[in-house]
Motif scaffolding. Sequence first.
Motif, PDB file in Angstrom:
ATOM      1  N   LEU A 128       0.834  -1.197   0.000  1.00 14.16           N
ATOM      2  CA  LEU A 128       0.000   0.000   0.000  1.00 14.16           C
ATOM      3  C   LEU A 128       0.874   1.254   0.000  1.00 14.16           C
ATOM      4  CD1 LEU A 128      -2.821  -0.846   2.560  1.00 14.16           C
ATOM      5  CD2 LEU A 128      -3.181   0.002   0.252  1.00 14.16           C
ATOM      6  N   PRO A 129       0.551   2.250  -0.832  1.00 14.28           N
ATOM      7  CA  PRO A 129       1.325   3.490  -0.801  1.00 14.28           C
ATOM      8  C   PRO A 129       1.194   4.177   0.557  1.00 14.28           C
ATOM      9  CG  PRO A 129       0.011   3.351  -2.808  1.00 14.28           C
ATOM     10  CD  PRO A 129      -0.465   2.255  -1.902  1.00 14.28           C
ATOM     11  N   GLN A 130       2.336   4.588   1.124  1.00 19.47           N
ATOM     12  CA  GLN A 130       2.347   5.308   2.382  1.00 19.47           C
ATOM     13  C   GLN A 130       3.681   6.041   2.500  1.00 19.47           C
ATOM     14  OE1 GLN A 130       2.016   2.735   5.790  1.00 19.47           O
ATOM     15  NE2 GLN A 130       3.627   1.357   5.158  1.00 19.47           N
ATOM     16  N   PRO A 131       3.798   6.975   3.443  1.00 22.76           N
ATOM     17  CA  PRO A 131       5.053   7.700   3.581  1.00 22.76           C
ATOM     18  C   PRO A 131       6.186   6.798   4.062  1.00 22.76           C
ATOM     19  CG  PRO A 131       3.562   8.230   5.384  1.00 22.76           C
ATOM     20  CD  PRO A 131       2.764   7.442   4.391  1.00 22.76           C
ATOM     21  N   ARG A 132       7.416   7.210   3.757  1.00 18.30           N
ATOM     22  CA  ARG A 132       8.556   6.550   4.395  1.00 18.30           C
ATOM     23  C   ARG A 132       8.462   6.779   5.903  1.00 18.30           C
ATOM     24  NH1 ARG A 132      10.718   9.011  -0.141  1.00 18.30           N
ATOM     25  NH2 ARG A 132      11.435  10.811   1.080  1.00 18.30           N
ATOM     26  N   TRP A 133       8.960   5.833   6.690  1.00 20.07           N
ATOM     27  CA  TRP A 133       8.781   5.936   8.128  1.00 20.07           C
ATOM     28  C   TRP A 133       9.875   5.185   8.874  1.00 20.07           C
ATOM     29  CZ3 TRP A 133       7.995   1.477  11.082  1.00 20.07           C
ATOM     30  CH2 TRP A 133       7.709   0.309  10.345  1.00 20.07           C
ATOM     31  N   THR A 134      10.017   5.517  10.137  1.00 24.25           N
ATOM     32  CA  THR A 134      10.900   4.781  11.026  1.00 24.25           C
ATOM     33  C   THR A 134      10.323   4.834  12.426  1.00 24.25           C
ATOM     34  OG1 THR A 134      13.207   4.463  11.683  1.00 24.25           O
ATOM     35  CG2 THR A 134      12.394   6.719  11.696  1.00 24.25           C
ATOM     36  N   GLU A 135      10.718   3.894  13.244  1.00 22.25           N
ATOM     37  CA  GLU A 135      10.335   3.892  14.651  1.00 22.25           C
ATOM     38  C   GLU A 135      11.526   4.361  15.477  1.00 22.25           C
ATOM     39  OE1 GLU A 135       9.039   0.910  18.302  1.00 22.25           O
ATOM     40  OE2 GLU A 135       9.379   0.074  16.291  1.00 22.25           O
ATOM     41  N   PRO A 136      11.550   5.631  15.880  1.00 24.31           N
ATOM     42  CA  PRO A 136      12.719   6.155  16.589  1.00 24.31           C
ATOM     43  C   PRO A 136      12.723   5.781  18.065  1.00 24.31           C
ATOM     44  CG  PRO A 136      11.101   7.889  16.331  1.00 24.31           C
ATOM     45  CD  PRO A 136      10.533   6.668  15.648  1.00 24.31           C
ATOM     46  N   ASP A 137      13.925   5.529  18.585  1.00 23.87           N
ATOM     47  CA  ASP A 137      14.090   5.303  20.022  1.00 23.87           C
ATOM     48  C   ASP A 137      14.457   6.585  20.754  1.00 23.87           C
ATOM     49  OD1 ASP A 137      13.520   2.574  20.013  1.00 23.87           O
ATOM     50  OD2 ASP A 137      15.565   2.075  19.426  1.00 23.87           O
ATOM     51  N   GLY A 138      14.848   7.611  20.005  1.00 25.08           N
ATOM     52  CA  GLY A 138      15.240   8.866  20.624  1.00 25.08           C
ATOM     53  C   GLY A 138      15.364   9.956  19.596  1.00 25.08           C
ATOM     54  N   VAL A 139      15.712  11.138  20.068  1.00 27.47           N
ATOM     55  CA  VAL A 139      15.725  12.294  19.176  1.00 27.47           C
ATOM     56  C   VAL A 139      16.817  12.186  18.122  1.00 27.47           C
ATOM     57  CG1 VAL A 139      17.245  13.701  20.644  1.00 27.47           C
ATOM     58  CG2 VAL A 139      15.578  14.807  19.142  1.00 27.47           C
ATOM     59  N   ALA A 140      17.894  11.451  18.399  1.00 24.37           N
ATOM     60  CA  ALA A 140      18.954  11.319  17.397  1.00 24.37           C
ATOM     61  C   ALA A 140      18.432  10.627  16.137  1.00 24.37           C
ATOM     62  CB  ALA A 140      20.131  10.538  17.991  1.00 24.37           C
ATOM     63  N   GLU A 141      17.574   9.630  16.330  1.00 23.15           N
ATOM     64  CA  GLU A 141      17.007   8.942  15.174  1.00 23.15           C
ATOM     65  C   GLU A 141      15.995   9.821  14.438  1.00 23.15           C
ATOM     66  OE1 GLU A 141      15.675   4.963  15.903  1.00 23.15           O
ATOM     67  OE2 GLU A 141      17.304   4.582  17.315  1.00 23.15           O
TER      68      GLU A 141
END
Length: 421
Positions: A128-141
């Motif tokens: 399904l089309p969706q934005p690129r994403w990540t699950e950050p553990d902190g502000v650096a990510e």
Amino acid sequence: MTEGSDRYLLVGCGLGLLGELDKILPAGSVTVVEEPDLLDAGDLRAKAAARACVGEVLDGPAQRHDGGSPLPAEALRGVVAVIPAWEYSVVATAACAEAAGVPGAGVAAARRLRDKVELRRAADAAGLPQPRWTEPDGVAEVRAFARANGGECVLKPADRQANVGVVVLGPGDDLDAAWRATLAADDPKLRSANWTPGRFLAEQRLRGPEISAEVLVADGEVVWVNVTDKSVWPGAHPVEAGHVLPSTVDPKVRDRVVAANRALVAAVGFGSGALHSEWILVDGTEPYLVECAGRLPGGAIVPLIDLAYGGSLVEDFVRVLRGERPQRPEQARRGAAVRFVTARPGLVRAVHGVSEAGSVEGVFAAVATVAEGATVGPLTSAWDRAGHVLSVAEDAGRAALVAARGAALISFDIDPSAAAD
């Protein structure tokens, strides 16, 4: 709607939804289950019991997410439908439905919908089309993700509703402050203090018209769809400013939205119930998934649907949860809209123009949700809006104009020296 011997379970003490259920269900047929701390706050126990349809109010872990039923088997005996009151009770609702042997979302699907990280994974797996994403553990990510996406991103909790904790970040913004604010974002009036906070997402910022789809699903099959046009206020917090339906998008675009929702149902393995999915039309034509809730929509969309199509969406939602397939009009007979109003942060000294807004031809309802003496905070979520105007007209465009005209008449005298942080 049904014989008095049937029992219904409402998971979560949603007073607004109870008001609608009161119109269609027999006296004493509804059992409400809710977290004890929420029932005790605001005297919800007594307010729920005052509804004629309510026969019992139970303390229970209505917001548990482990997939187990929050109620013993005897409490589910004779239940013909299990209804989610709001976002935080979706998983417990699915678990109760499975334990009672009645249609529902399915626990696995409900957990994917309640955790936006899991929803992203399911959508990726389905293409399904969706934005690129990540699950950050902190502000650096978060900082690294923003840097890789032109210096901007959207930061959000994976388990909140009503825009709570969502912030749009651009080049030069203070990411440390944004991360702290998102970590601290809460929904204390609806979220139990016993619930452990979940995860977070950093997402690519997409641009284009915003829409939502309101969907009824029966046994994995989409049986009815409405598409709503959405507007948001500019700024770091994209709070919804209004809704208009039916959508004015090109019919071919609407067909893509419907197809995308069918693919979404399959991707999460959804069984029966309602979905409220949100999308951004990239280049004005291609629907990209923003998020999806396994429940009826908020933001006054349910009454707008009833105004535009006729009938009762709540009643047909309950019928789906009973295993039925209600026949709903495929085309709206007219347009309906809501326009929300805001107030500057501070102490409300006076509220003006509500009756005048209600007198505008085509306005169905005009409401100020803050009163004299209330303190208004900054606009960071849907809960910070100060009122709304609902309208109905011969088409969606006209309804939007009427709602905007009514909303412009509502104003507030504010003492900014008492502004909340």
